[in-house]
Scaffold this active site. Structure first.
Site, PDB file in Angstrom:
ATOM      1  N   SER A   1       1.320  35.378   8.315  1.00  0.00           N
ATOM      2  CA  SER A   1      -0.093  34.470   8.001  1.00  0.00           C
ATOM      3  C   SER A   1       0.256  33.305   6.991  1.00  0.00           C
ATOM      4  O   SER A   1       1.371  32.623   7.033  1.00  0.00           O
ATOM      5  CB  SER A   1      -1.137  35.201   7.799  1.00  0.00           C
ATOM      6  OG  SER A   1      -2.396  34.655   8.245  1.00  0.00           O
TER       7      SER A   1
ATOM      8  N   ASP B   1      -1.270  35.877  19.619  1.00  0.00           N
ATOM      9  CA  ASP B   1      -2.085  35.544  18.438  1.00  0.00           C
ATOM     10  C   ASP B   1      -2.436  34.059  18.432  1.00  0.00           C
ATOM     11  O   ASP B   1      -1.499  33.136  18.787  1.00  0.00           O
ATOM     12  CB  ASP B   1      -0.985  35.680  17.141  1.00  0.00           C
ATOM     13  CG  ASP B   1      -1.433  35.089  15.888  1.00  0.00           C
ATOM     14  OD1 ASP B   1      -2.520  34.968  15.805  1.00  0.00           O
ATOM     15  OD2 ASP B   1      -0.797  35.282  14.898  1.00  0.00           O
TER      16      ASP B   1
ATOM     17  N   HIS C   1      -1.574  39.123  15.758  1.00  0.00           N
ATOM     18  CA  HIS C   1      -1.274  38.377  14.513  1.00  0.00           C
ATOM     19  C   HIS C   1      -0.776  39.436  13.566  1.00  0.00           C
ATOM     20  O   HIS C   1      -1.314  40.664  13.294  1.00  0.00           O
ATOM     21  CB  HIS C   1      -2.887  38.025  13.832  1.00  0.00           C
ATOM     22  CG  HIS C   1      -2.557  36.785  12.833  1.00  0.00           C
ATOM     23  ND1 HIS C   1      -2.043  36.110  12.669  1.00  0.00           N
ATOM     24  CD2 HIS C   1      -3.406  37.162  11.525  1.00  0.00           C
ATOM     25  CE1 HIS C   1      -2.007  35.181  11.456  1.00  0.00           C
ATOM     26  NE2 HIS C   1      -2.866  36.058  10.682  1.00  0.00           N
TER      27      HIS C   1
END
Ligand SMILES: *[C@@H]1O[C@H](CO)[C@@H](O)[C@H](O)[C@H]1NC(C)=O
Ligand SMILES: *[C@@H]1O[C@H](CO)[C@@H](O)[C@H](O)[C@H]1NC(C)=O
Ligand SMILES: *[C@@H]1O[C@H](CO)[C@@H](O)[C@H](O)[C@H]1NC(C)=O
Ligand SMILES: *[C@@H]1O[C@H](CO)[C@@H](O)[C@H](O)[C@H]1NC(C)=O
Ligand SMILES: *[C@@H]1O[C@H](CO)[C@@H](O)[C@H](O)[C@H]1NC(C)=O
Length: 488
Positions: free
Chosen positions: A173, A424, A449
């Site tokens: 991320s 994602d 994700h």
């Protein structure tokens, strides 16, 4: 939806795992969560870092926290996997990045998890760090990257046996963005980077602002018949019923606080939208507690309540939507009522990311109701900027991230692996094509994700296992042989 809310959404994504998790994951979610099952064993250290790496007037220092696990690091010169901490308490990322723990043994690697300044325990001005924009001034990705580079230099200089070690950056991320940028900006600090679910192109003008919500909607469309169609229809149904039936809505959704007015019903829709977005991000193949305790393939579970054909009434439709929302909020059966203010919080992790979004991490998101299942909402930079000014007394610099990190031309860089899950929403801003022989992309179609950085799970789709083995570990080996070739 206000522009501010757009930011919230995006942060919802990256920060909820930090904040919500601390309260939910490790308390009531424990029994369900695969990622937190295994005990992790590390030591905690602090390094004095300059508050400002780039100027000479502010000469203060602060203590940056970092965690080290060297139980598998048998030999001097063995590799070091260095997690570039995200917007949150580093122990959380340490506990959840199962991939690193799993490969440490195989590689004989030392693990280092470095905390990002202004999060967790690494506060440049102690309790005053968030007091005003003057104190927040040193919260930026550039400063954080400099902290990481300095820490690596320190470790190599002081940790017995580490001087000749190859260091590989790993992150997911925002942490994945930092891992990639660390390799780009400080190529002598790390030999390569594994950047998982890292939307380094989610900046103004670089990818269409609608991609994010389009991917969310595709997840729903492919998880059950009519699922996206019925969610798209639900917004108008809520508007119609809200004009006379706020009490019915409040009762049907078991809301903690009944809707009282028109603005309440707008906030209610925003809350639902955020719920669907979060679900797309954590659409994992097994029960997990990334944001909330959830069943396996939660989007499919949601869609089982939304398979209506077009003859259904607005009331029946919203009844289904309310059951779908309970999949997210009441998987444990322990939720007494649905709390429409519970996804938005003013706690520290959020505030820090808001500040970053309000300065350099400007990530436009928008919806059009056609290629996505949401109500149309344009990206309005001016409104966003005004809200940042009101909240922090700062205005965002829309093009700084692109200028700073080199835009979409990555061809001059080397040794970076970008992995993205096809489910994602953040993959829309990620690198999903191969750039060169050593800047490569891996797309895991069934991945949500962060899936690939989590612990292995027997229910992972084969493509995820493949990704882990061939790209994660294989990639690290290729970085190491590159490094060894350099050395000899
Ligand atoms: C830091 O700056 C202050 C004020 O400018 C100065 O008084 C102090 O001597 C400086 N400290 C160091 C270690 O340079
Ligand atoms: C991570 O795990 C350690 C040890 O298992 C625990 O003490 C710590 O509270 C965990 N961190 C978070 C944020 O849950
Ligand atoms: C949550 O689930 C439990 C058990 O099924 C149920 O008793 C409770 O009413 C549910 N809460 C909500 C808000 O739906
Ligand atoms: C709803 O959530 C907010 C924010 O987390 C919290 O302050 C409030 O107490 C919650 N309300 C209920 C009834 O749980
Ligand atoms: C990138 O190249 C590798 C081979 O080096 C290949 O396995 C992979 O599928 C390619 N990625 C994409 C997104 O095409």
């Amino acid at each position: 939806m206000s522009a501010w809310k757009v930011v919230l959404l995006l942060v919802g994504v990256q920060c909820l795992h930090v904040v919500a998790l601390k309260s939910q994951l490790f308390t009531r979610g424990d029994a369900l969560d695969y990622s937190s099952r295994k005990a992790v064993d590390y030591k905690t250290f602090y390094l004095n870092q300059k508050i400002d790496h780039f100027g000479f007037f502010e000469n203060g220092t602060f203590k940056q926290r970092y965690l080290v696990a060297d139980q598998h690091w048998h030999q001097a010169g063995g590799p070091i996997l260095f997690y570039t901490g995200n917007e949150g308490d580093i122990t959380w990322f340490c506990n959840n990045t199962g991939f690193m723990w799993q490969v440490a043994e195989e590689l004989g690697a030392m693990l280092v998890f470095a905390e990002h300044r202004y999060y967790g325990d690494s506060m440049p001005f102690g309790p005053d760090s968030y007091s005003d924009s003057k104190h927040l001034n040193y919260l930026s990705s550039e400063q954080a990257l400099a902290d990481f580079a300095v820490l690596i230099r320190e470790l190599k200089g002081s940790w017995p046996g580490a001087r000749s070690s190859a260091v590989i950056a790993v992150g997911g991320s925002y942490g994945g963005m930092l891992a990639a940028w660390l390799r780009m900006k400080y190529p002598s600090a790390v030999v390569g980077a594994l950047a998982a679910s890292a939307p380094i192109w989610q900046f103004p003008g670089m990818v269409p602002c609608g991609d994010f919500h389009r991917i969310v909607s595709q997840d729903f469309a492919s998880s059950g018949p009519n699922c996206d169609v019925n969610i798209r229809r639900s917004w108008g149904a809520i508007d119609k019923i809200a004009s006379t039936g706020l009490a019915w809505l409040s009762g049907t959704f078991s809301l903690c606080a009944p809707l009282k007015s028109r603005p309440d019903s707008v906030a209610f829709k925003e809350w639902l939208q955020e719920t669907w977005v979060n679900l797309a991000m954590v659409d994992y193949p097994y029960e997990a507690s990334f944001l909330q305790p959830l069943p396996a393939w939660p989007v499919q579970a949601v869609c089982r309540h939304l398979g209506f054909d077009s003859s259904v009434s607005d009331y029946q439709l919203l009844q289904g939507v309310s059951e779908a929302a309970r999949v997210y909020y009441n998987h444990t059966g322990a939720t007494a009522c649905l709390n429409t203010s519970s996804t938005a919080t003013g706690s520290l992790g959020f505030l820090g990311w808001y500040y970053q979004a309000c300065t350099e991490m400007v990530m436009p998101l928008c919806t059009d109701g056609v290629q996505d299942m949401f109500e149309p909402q344009a990206w309005d930079f001016q409104a966003f900027s005004d809200e940042c000014q009101a909240l922090f007394g700062v205005r965002p610099r829309a093009s700084w991230a692109e200028t700073l990190y080199g835009g979409k031309d990555l061809s001059a860089h080397s040794n970076i692996i970008f992995s993205n899950g096809g489910l994602d929403p953040w993959s829309g801003g990620g690198v999903t094509r191969n750039i060169s022989d050593s800047v490569v992309a891996i797309v895991i179609p069934q991945g949500a994700h962060h899936l690939d950085l989590r612990y292995d799970n027997e229910r992972d789709p084969p493509a995820v296992r493949g990704a882990l083995v061939s790209f994660g570990i294989g990639g690290i080996f290729s970085f190491l042989s590159f490094f060894n070739a350099l050395e000899t």
